[in-house]
Design a protein around this motif. Structure first.
Motif, short mmCIF file in Angstrom:
data_model
loop_
_atom_site.label_atom_id
_atom_site.label_comp_id
_atom_site.label_asym_id
_atom_site.label_seq_id
_atom_site.Cartn_x
_atom_site.Cartn_y
_atom_site.Cartn_z
N GLN A 154 0.80 -1.21 0.00
CA GLN A 154 0.00 0.00 0.00
C GLN A 154 0.84 1.27 0.00
O GLN A 154 0.36 2.34 -0.38
N HIS A 155 2.10 1.17 0.41
CA HIS A 155 2.96 2.35 0.43
C HIS A 155 3.98 2.35 -0.70
O HIS A 155 4.97 3.08 -0.65
N VAL A 195 6.03 3.15 -3.88
CA VAL A 195 6.29 4.32 -4.72
C VAL A 195 7.12 3.85 -5.90
O VAL A 195 8.22 3.31 -5.71
N GLN A 255 -5.19 14.17 -0.98
CA GLN A 255 -5.10 13.61 0.35
C GLN A 255 -5.00 14.75 1.36
O GLN A 255 -4.09 15.56 1.30
N ALA A 278 -1.12 2.15 -8.04
CA ALA A 278 -0.43 2.47 -6.78
C ALA A 278 -0.29 3.98 -6.63
O ALA A 278 -0.49 4.52 -5.53
N HIS A 338 -3.85 5.38 -5.86
CA HIS A 338 -4.26 5.11 -4.49
C HIS A 338 -3.48 5.96 -3.50
O HIS A 338 -3.99 6.32 -2.44
N LYS A 339 -2.25 6.28 -3.84
CA LYS A 339 -1.41 7.07 -2.94
C LYS A 339 -1.93 8.49 -2.81
O LYS A 339 -1.93 9.08 -1.72
#
Length: 393
Positions: free
Chosen positions: A132-133, A135, A203, A376, A379-380
């Motif tokens: 999930q993290h 990069v 975010q 990814a 989602h980030k």
């Protein structure tokens, strides 16, 4: 005349017998010594054997099973580690654990990228938590555009800070994104979009700039902002309702010399990209045929593999659009010494193409990202919401 005679002819039977015995013993002993000399390099059953200096054959199987996979994942050769990860998935969760370790710890971006592609669709919670993290490697610039005050647009990756020319920070309450997902018209609904409605951009609060039609951000020329003849990817979050020529970002020579560089823009509300390689002052415009000027936030990405006929790919809200494009007609260098501008053209003062709307999270990569990496990134920059419905306007 003397006759030669053998010694045996002069021996008595007893002497002869003893002589034959001794002779046979000598012959036997000689044979044993000869055999020992011949086989002196062979180990005996009680000997300890030391390894030689010759390496094992390159194509030989040194160790099989999960232990062999684990050993090959420590190889100094990247290709061997990549091959080992492919083998690992045959061993269930134990193999996935090894892939996860490579994803988190391996020093090679190629290995981490390959691990992501293996892990992405796995449903185990511990796998999803690991990725999930993520990069993607080779990100050369990232302007969050989340400044609360001042006139500096900070690059949190490469140090290519820009100057804000009139654009103002805005504060937003997170909400669901519409998730266009390939719809060619704002009234069309693509069912594949439903699963991505739960993400919103950006975010947190206060993480975008408002452009009012005469504003822009200028980033001075830097070598990392040029892509030469190589591959690249561009990502940016936008919200607009305007349907004219809206320049999102531009780094081109345009009126002061042969047209050269790249430009991401909206025309009549549709996403487009221009590539110009300085050859005969020609350029090519690529049209996504996707309308996104619907006054909702969308995260846009375009990836360009310069050597592939379908190397140009569009993504809206993490989903690839259906119409890929061929960038091979522009094989020359995109390099130039103009600044990179957000919200207007770099080199056309009489027709600046000012952007009107909001912009956030501008990212540049000097390679073409794979589809799971696009997700990814999406989602980030997104924030999880709910699945309470599909919003389309």
């Amino acid at each position: 005349m003397f006759h030669e005679c053998s010694f045996t002819s002069l021996m008595t039977p007893r002497t002869m017998a003893r002589s034959l015995t001794e002779k046979n013993g000598i012959i036997k002993e000689d044979r044993e010594i000869g055999a020992m000399a011949k086989n002196s390099h062979r180990p005996k059953k009680d000997d300890a054997v030391l390894g030689g200096k010759n390496p094992p054959p390159t194509k030989g199987v040194v160790l099989g099973g999960i232990a062999g996979v684990r050993m090959r994942l420590t190889s100094p050769v990247v290709e061997q580690r990549l091959a080992a990860m492919t083998e690992a998935i045959a061993y269930g969760d134990a193999g996935l654990n090894l892939v996860q370790d490579a994803f988190v710890q391996d020093e090679s971006p190629r290995v981490r990228q390959a691990a992501l592609l293996i892990l992405w669709n796995k449903q185990q919670p511990w796998v999803q938590q690991a990725i999930q993290h993520y990069v993607p490697a080779n990100r050369v610039a990232w302007w969050r555009l989340d400044e609360k005050e001042g006139d500096i647009a900070a690059d949190s990756v490469g140090g290519n800070d820009g100057t804000i020319k009139g654009a103002t920070p805005v504060t937003m309450v997170p909400g669901r994104m519409p998730g266009l997902g390939g719809a060619g018209h704002p009234d069309e609904v693509n069912s594949e979009s439903y699963r991505f409605v739960e993400y919103v951009l950006p975010q947190g609060l206060g993480s975008a700039l408002q452009f009012d039609g005469d504003d822009y951000v200028e980033i001075p020329h830097g070598s990392a902002l040029n892509f030469g003849v190589g591959d690249f990817s561009i990502g940016v979050g936008v919200k607009t309702r305007r349907r004219g020529l809206e320049v999102i970002l531009d780094k081109r020579v345009e009126t002061s010399g042969s047209v050269q560089g790249y430009c991401l823009y909206l025309h009549k509300g549709r996403l487009g990209l221009q590539l110009a390689d300085g050859i005969e002052s020609a350029w090519t415009n690529y049209d996504s045929q996707c309308f996104i000027a619907d006054d909702h936030w969308h995260y846009l990405m375009v990836t360009v593999d310069r050597d592939a006929k379908d190397g140009g790919r569009w993504y809206v809200d993490g989903i690839e659009l259906g119409n890929r494009f061929n960038p091979m007609g522009r094989q020359g260098s995109l390099n130039n010494f103009k600044p990179l501008r957000l919200g207007r053209r770099s080199d056309h003062p009489s027709s600046p193409g000012f952007f009107q709307g909001r912009m956030s999270d501008v990212q540049l990569f000097n390679r073409s990202l794979a589809a799971p990496e696009i997700l990814a990134v999406y989602h980030k920059v997104g924030v999880k919401g709910t699945r309470s419905g599909f919003i389309h306007k």
